[in-house]
Design a protein around this motif. Structure first.
Motif, short mmCIF file in Angstrom:
data_model
loop_
_atom_site.label_atom_id
_atom_site.label_comp_id
_atom_site.label_asym_id
_atom_site.label_seq_id
_atom_site.Cartn_x
_atom_site.Cartn_y
_atom_site.Cartn_z
N ASP A 77 0.81 -1.22 0.00
CA ASP A 77 0.00 0.00 0.00
C ASP A 77 0.85 1.27 0.00
O ASP A 77 0.47 2.30 0.57
CB ASP A 77 -0.95 0.03 1.20
N SER A 79 1.30 3.15 -2.47
CA SER A 79 0.56 4.17 -3.23
C SER A 79 -0.37 4.97 -2.32
O SER A 79 -0.52 6.18 -2.48
CB SER A 79 -0.26 3.51 -4.34
N ILE A 80 -0.97 4.29 -1.34
CA ILE A 80 -1.84 4.99 -0.39
C ILE A 80 -1.02 5.99 0.40
O ILE A 80 -1.42 7.15 0.59
CB ILE A 80 -2.52 3.98 0.56
N ILE A 83 -0.17 9.08 -1.69
CA ILE A 83 -1.32 9.96 -1.90
C ILE A 83 -1.63 10.75 -0.63
O ILE A 83 -1.89 11.96 -0.67
CB ILE A 83 -2.54 9.14 -2.34
N GLY A 122 -7.84 9.50 -5.99
CA GLY A 122 -6.63 8.67 -6.07
C GLY A 122 -6.74 7.43 -5.20
O GLY A 122 -6.42 6.31 -5.65
N LEU A 123 -7.22 7.59 -3.98
CA LEU A 123 -7.38 6.45 -3.08
C LEU A 123 -8.44 5.48 -3.59
O LEU A 123 -8.30 4.26 -3.48
CB LEU A 123 -7.75 6.93 -1.67
N VAL A 126 -6.85 3.45 -6.40
CA VAL A 126 -5.84 2.51 -5.89
C VAL A 126 -6.49 1.35 -5.15
O VAL A 126 -6.09 0.18 -5.32
CB VAL A 126 -4.85 3.25 -4.96
N SER A 230 -9.72 1.84 3.36
CA SER A 230 -8.96 0.58 3.52
C SER A 230 -9.69 -0.41 4.41
O SER A 230 -9.19 -1.52 4.62
CB SER A 230 -7.57 0.88 4.11
#
Length: 339
Positions: A77, A79-80, A83, A122-123, A126, A230
């Protein structure tokens, strides 16, 4: 276990060291740029104070978060994490613009909207979550950036809030094996803790300014949105924010009902009114964040409870929030009685 300790200790250590040292570099710049907060009738301070130290603290937290990613403390994660970090930095940059030159309110709201939209979209992409959560995420980011800004009115309150919320979020990350949240929470907690000596020294204190309060609100909101999408329990996410939300919400409601211009500066928040009835800045800040921590502990401990027990814990939380909100009225009545 060792990896868990490293995941918490590394960002905390970096944020702590930088949080203590960077203000020495930033303070001369505040003097040079003459970033002075002059007291007004609506201020909680009575002497001119330099603002903008949030630039140092935001950099400390962001650098600690970034280095932790480079070191590979977050392998899943990532990428999270990127962001969330980008959203926090963008929020802090907007706040710095407001500190340095001033930004019109419409432009501020527009940038906050763009930050909220970019982070939430974005989240969503992803994590593959429903697009119907996007409006809620945008509202959450805009709202909490402004909530932290509204609540940043007495010495120590924002430093303690960053420490308290960051600590709870780091624990939430540890409990759910969400390493980006562990890293972000630890960096936020210790970075804002390091600001406190600069903020509560009598006669020598400095303010976070909008750079610090916007970064704080943006970081918390972006982590909250990322955690929610998440699948982390909402109790972890909301519990440390409830006192801040209750104070801001009831204050705005009172002002609207009185026909006041709610968006104008004022001193009618509960934490500010406490200082009118004998609380020091630090005492008010400790009460707000101490109660926030107690509410968080009760809420998190109650997670595995049966329904009846959970409802009982919820009732206790409501009583604590209610006590905080009515405390200024109780103090006022006591003062009038002994006048």
């Amino acid at each position: 276990m060792n990896h868990d300790i490293m995941t918490l200790a590394v960002p905390a250590a970096i944020a702590g060291v930088l949080g203590l040292l960077l203000p020495f570099a930033v303070r001369p710049l505040l003097h040079r740029w003459n970033l002075v907060d002059l007291p007004t009738a609506r201020s909680s301070h009575t002497t001119p104070v330099f603002r903008g130290m949030g630039l140092a603290i935001a950099c400390a937290v962001a650098i600690a978060f970034f280095i932790s990613l480079v070191l590979g403390l977050v392998t899943v994660d990532r990428s999270i994490a990127i962001i969330v970090l980008a959203g926090a930095i963008a929020s802090g940059m907007l706040g710095w613009g407001e500190d340095f030159r001033g930004v019109p309110i419409i432009a501020r709201l527009a940038v906050q909207f763009l930050v909220g939209a970019a982070v939430t979209i974005g989240l969503t992409l992803v994590l593959g979550t429903s697009i119907w959560w996007i409006p809620l995420g945008v509202i959450a980011v805009i709202a909490y950036i402004n909530v932290t800004n509204f609540m940043d009115g007495v010495n120590g309150i924002s430093g303690l809030h960053g420490f308290m919320v960051g600590g709870v979020y780091a624990y939430a990350g540890y409990s759910t094996d969400t390493r980006w949240l562990m890293v972000g929470g630890a960096a936020l907690a210790v970075g804002y803790l390091a600001f406190l000596p600069w903020n509560i020294r009598t006669g020598k204190n400095v303010f976070l300014g909008d750079a610090g309060s916007y970064f704080l609100g943006g970081a918390i909101a972006c982590m909250a949105v990322g955690a929610f999408l998440s699948g982390i329990y909402v109790e972890y996410i909301l519990s440390p924010l409830l006192i801040y939300l209750a104070d801001t919400g009831t204050t705005l409601l009172r002002r609207v009902l009185r026909g006041e211009q709610w968006y104008k500066p004022h001193r009618s928040h509960t934490y500010q009114r406490l200082t009118d009835y004998g609380f020091s800045h630090v005492a008010s800040a400790l009460l707000v964040n101490g109660l926030s921590l107690v509410v968080s502990v009760i809420t998190i401990v109650a997670l595995p409870f049966e329904t009846q027990q959970a409802l009982g814990a919820g009732l206790v939380v409501l009583i604590l929030i209610g006590f905080y909100l009515v405390l200024p009225y109780l103090l006022k009545r006591r003062a009038e009685k002994h006048a």
